[in-house]
Scaffold this motif. Sequence first.
Motif, PDB file in Angstrom:
ATOM      1  N   LEU A 207       0.818  -1.209   0.000  1.00 27.60           N
ATOM      2  CA  LEU A 207       0.000   0.000   0.000  1.00 27.60           C
ATOM      3  C   LEU A 207       0.854   1.262   0.000  1.00 27.60           C
ATOM      4  CD1 LEU A 207      -2.817   1.268   0.156  1.00 27.60           C
ATOM      5  CD2 LEU A 207      -2.662   1.103   2.655  1.00 27.60           C
ATOM      6  N   THR A 208       1.864   1.299   0.848  1.00 24.23           N
ATOM      7  CA  THR A 208       2.706   2.500   0.922  1.00 24.23           C
ATOM      8  C   THR A 208       3.510   2.692  -0.367  1.00 24.23           C
ATOM      9  OG1 THR A 208       4.364   1.186   2.113  1.00 24.23           O
ATOM     10  CG2 THR A 208       2.889   2.562   3.429  1.00 24.23           C
ATOM     11  N   ALA A 209       3.936   1.589  -1.000  1.00 22.22           N
ATOM     12  CA  ALA A 209       4.680   1.705  -2.261  1.00 22.22           C
ATOM     13  C   ALA A 209       3.800   2.290  -3.354  1.00 22.22           C
ATOM     14  CB  ALA A 209       5.216   0.334  -2.679  1.00 22.22           C
ATOM     15  N   ILE A 210       2.559   1.836  -3.440  1.00 27.23           N
ATOM     16  CA  ILE A 210       1.643   2.340  -4.466  1.00 27.23           C
ATOM     17  C   ILE A 210       1.386   3.829  -4.267  1.00 27.23           C
ATOM     18  CG2 ILE A 210      -0.727   2.222  -5.320  1.00 27.23           C
ATOM     19  CD1 ILE A 210      -0.676  -0.760  -4.689  1.00 27.23           C
ATOM     20  N   ILE A 211       1.143   4.242  -3.025  1.00 26.58           N
ATOM     21  CA  ILE A 211       0.853   5.651  -2.768  1.00 26.58           C
ATOM     22  C   ILE A 211       2.067   6.519  -3.047  1.00 26.58           C
ATOM     23  CG2 ILE A 211       0.213   7.323  -0.981  1.00 26.58           C
ATOM     24  CD1 ILE A 211      -1.455   5.130   0.334  1.00 26.58           C
ATOM     25  N   ALA A 212       3.261   6.074  -2.618  1.00 22.92           N
ATOM     26  CA  ALA A 212       4.475   6.871  -2.823  1.00 22.92           C
ATOM     27  C   ALA A 212       4.790   7.010  -4.305  1.00 22.92           C
ATOM     28  CB  ALA A 212       5.650   6.227  -2.087  1.00 22.92           C
ATOM     29  N   LEU A 213       4.780   5.895  -5.027  1.00 20.58           N
ATOM     30  CA  LEU A 213       5.114   5.943  -6.449  1.00 20.58           C
ATOM     31  C   LEU A 213       4.026   6.638  -7.255  1.00 20.58           C
ATOM     32  CD1 LEU A 213       7.154   5.122  -8.594  1.00 20.58           C
ATOM     33  CD2 LEU A 213       6.028   2.894  -8.745  1.00 20.58           C
ATOM     34  N   GLY A 214       2.767   6.374  -6.929  1.00 20.56           N
ATOM     35  CA  GLY A 214       1.662   7.009  -7.642  1.00 20.56           C
ATOM     36  C   GLY A 214       1.649   8.515  -7.462  1.00 20.56           C
ATOM     37  N   SER A 215       1.893   8.992  -6.240  1.00 16.85           N
ATOM     38  CA  SER A 215       1.907  10.438  -6.008  1.00 16.85           C
ATOM     39  C   SER A 215       3.094  11.101  -6.707  1.00 16.85           C
ATOM     40  CB  SER A 215       1.939  10.734  -4.505  1.00 16.85           C
ATOM     41  OG  SER A 215       3.049  10.112  -3.880  1.00 16.85           O
ATOM     42  N   LEU A 216       4.220  10.402  -6.782  1.00 15.52           N
ATOM     43  CA  LEU A 216       5.378  10.953  -7.496  1.00 15.52           C
ATOM     44  C   LEU A 216       5.066  11.127  -8.981  1.00 15.52           C
ATOM     45  CD1 LEU A 216       8.359  11.742  -7.782  1.00 15.52           C
ATOM     46  CD2 LEU A 216       8.906   9.295  -7.953  1.00 15.52           C
ATOM     47  N   ILE A 217       4.498  10.100  -9.598  1.00 15.31           N
ATOM     48  CA  ILE A 217       4.166  10.183 -11.020  1.00 15.31           C
ATOM     49  C   ILE A 217       3.112  11.273 -11.263  1.00 15.31           C
ATOM     50  CG2 ILE A 217       3.209   8.926 -12.983  1.00 15.31           C
ATOM     51  CD1 ILE A 217       6.040   8.073 -12.142  1.00 15.31           C
ATOM     52  N   ALA A 218       2.127  11.359 -10.361  1.00 18.45           N
ATOM     53  CA  ALA A 218       1.079  12.367 -10.506  1.00 18.45           C
ATOM     54  C   ALA A 218       1.664  13.776 -10.445  1.00 18.45           C
ATOM     55  CB  ALA A 218       0.021  12.185  -9.421  1.00 18.45           C
ATOM     56  N   VAL A 219       2.591  13.994  -9.541  1.00 19.24           N
ATOM     57  CA  VAL A 219       3.228  15.313  -9.422  1.00 19.24           C
ATOM     58  C   VAL A 219       3.975  15.652 -10.702  1.00 19.24           C
ATOM     59  CG1 VAL A 219       5.142  16.519  -8.286  1.00 19.24           C
ATOM     60  CG2 VAL A 219       3.392  15.388  -6.911  1.00 19.24           C
ATOM     61  N   LEU A 220       4.742  14.702 -11.228  1.00 22.55           N
ATOM     62  CA  LEU A 220       5.533  14.970 -12.433  1.00 22.55           C
ATOM     63  C   LEU A 220       4.653  15.250 -13.646  1.00 22.55           C
ATOM     64  CD1 LEU A 220       8.300  12.231 -11.997  1.00 22.55           C
ATOM     65  CD2 LEU A 220       8.569  14.706 -11.721  1.00 22.55           C
ATOM     66  N   ILE A 221       3.515  14.570 -13.732  1.00 23.75           N
ATOM     67  CA  ILE A 221       2.634  14.766 -14.884  1.00 23.75           C
ATOM     68  C   ILE A 221       1.841  16.062 -14.782  1.00 23.75           C
ATOM     69  CG2 ILE A 221       0.568  13.858 -16.050  1.00 23.75           C
ATOM     70  CD1 ILE A 221       1.608  11.053 -15.511  1.00 23.75           C
TER      71      ILE A 221
END
Length: 470
Positions: A207-221
Amino acid sequence: MSRPNATDSSRQARQVLAATSISYTIVLLDASIINVGLEQIGDSFNSGVSGLQWIVNAYTLTFASFLLTGGTLGDRLGARNIYLAGLAVFTLASALCGFAPDLATLACARALQGVGSAMLVPCSLSLINQAYPDPGKRAAAIGMWMGCGGIAMASGPLLGGLLIHWFGWRSIFFVNLPLGLLGIGLTWRLPRSQALRSRHFDAAGQLTAIIALGSLIAVLIEAPLLGWRSTPIVAGILTCAAFGLLFVRIETRQQQPMLPLAFFRNRLFSASALVSMASALVFYGMLFSFSLYYQRELGYAPLQAGLAFLPMTVTVAVGGLWSGRLAGWFGARASMCTAFCLYAGGAAGMLLAGPGSPYWLAVLPMLAIGLASGFISPAATAPAMGTVEKSRAGIAAAVLNSARQTGAALGVAIFGAMLTALQPFQHGLHLVLGIASIVALAAALLWWFCAGPPVRMAEVQTPAKKRALR
């Protein structure tokens, strides 16, 4: 009695290889075929670059996030069972992509495709390992499995261009249906597999990996559109940092972590993971950028774009097939550094192939980029696998695959953000190619200083640490 049993075993092994090769084919086909359909998808849904980034990254993001969990589920519930479920999920998600009425639905269906891929890819290798106990035959089977993926990767843009030309962009997803159903039919006939060992399911780490990686990609996009100081972007940065730190804390305390951080105590394994990520970042980021360049800036039709990509995608397969021989002839350090220099030279060469330039100027740079990409993936994997115990080879391979998928997602997000932020498009493309060259050269330097004789984890860990890893 022994001869029929041997014949049955051989027939079953070939059936396993056929089923797993089909699945790996559609997984890599889906990763490359989507690029020539981006412009048509954008026109259908009136989407900008950020929307197209989500279409690509919804797949790679979930693939990277769930890959380690897919291997764990295969160990706990049986590789055949999870493989079959993953292939069914991928096939269903492909149908949903083809029928998607809007961009959001398409992105969600693409994410579901990524989940299916993450379930079936690690279990494919487990099934091959079980079906081919002889090391020589197993190596040949894995080579054929990877070869099918290389062919799919190479043919993806051209096949996609043909399908879109004849049937429209939705056909690039519908083509997965007959292949997926064939794979399900072959796998259904296989005997049920038992769990190899009971491994803990790391739900908190997942769960924490999905949130961390997903939020990073969302910020960059989204940052180029919303602004780096906007409330959603700042919240995304804080979320990424908080959950990233929480993920590391959880993984250091778990007895059976999803991501064994102890692997990264070995310098060569860490370097292999980082250069794998850098290679995927550069390759998939440039593939996304070139797709927009050829179709949006030069006005290429999807079929023309597929043909334009042919020099690059074909040499990906060639580089993969020759990777072992080249590394054996010239050594892992020199050959890997040369491959990353090819990346940098290819990116620099593409600067000359701008609007108004003849297409042939782009052929040599794309040959270099494709050859480097095909070479690096297996060449980085082999030394890393030599640093871990055989009993942990499966999870080590999953870590390296996760690094590649994460790099692919970051490449599309970062390069897409540059193309959005800098206008006209040509200025953004020049920055993309410059960053690609810098990343490639940095990876070459990293490998030069870190590559050396493989050191097994067992040689660098104390008995207490090894007990904690079990």
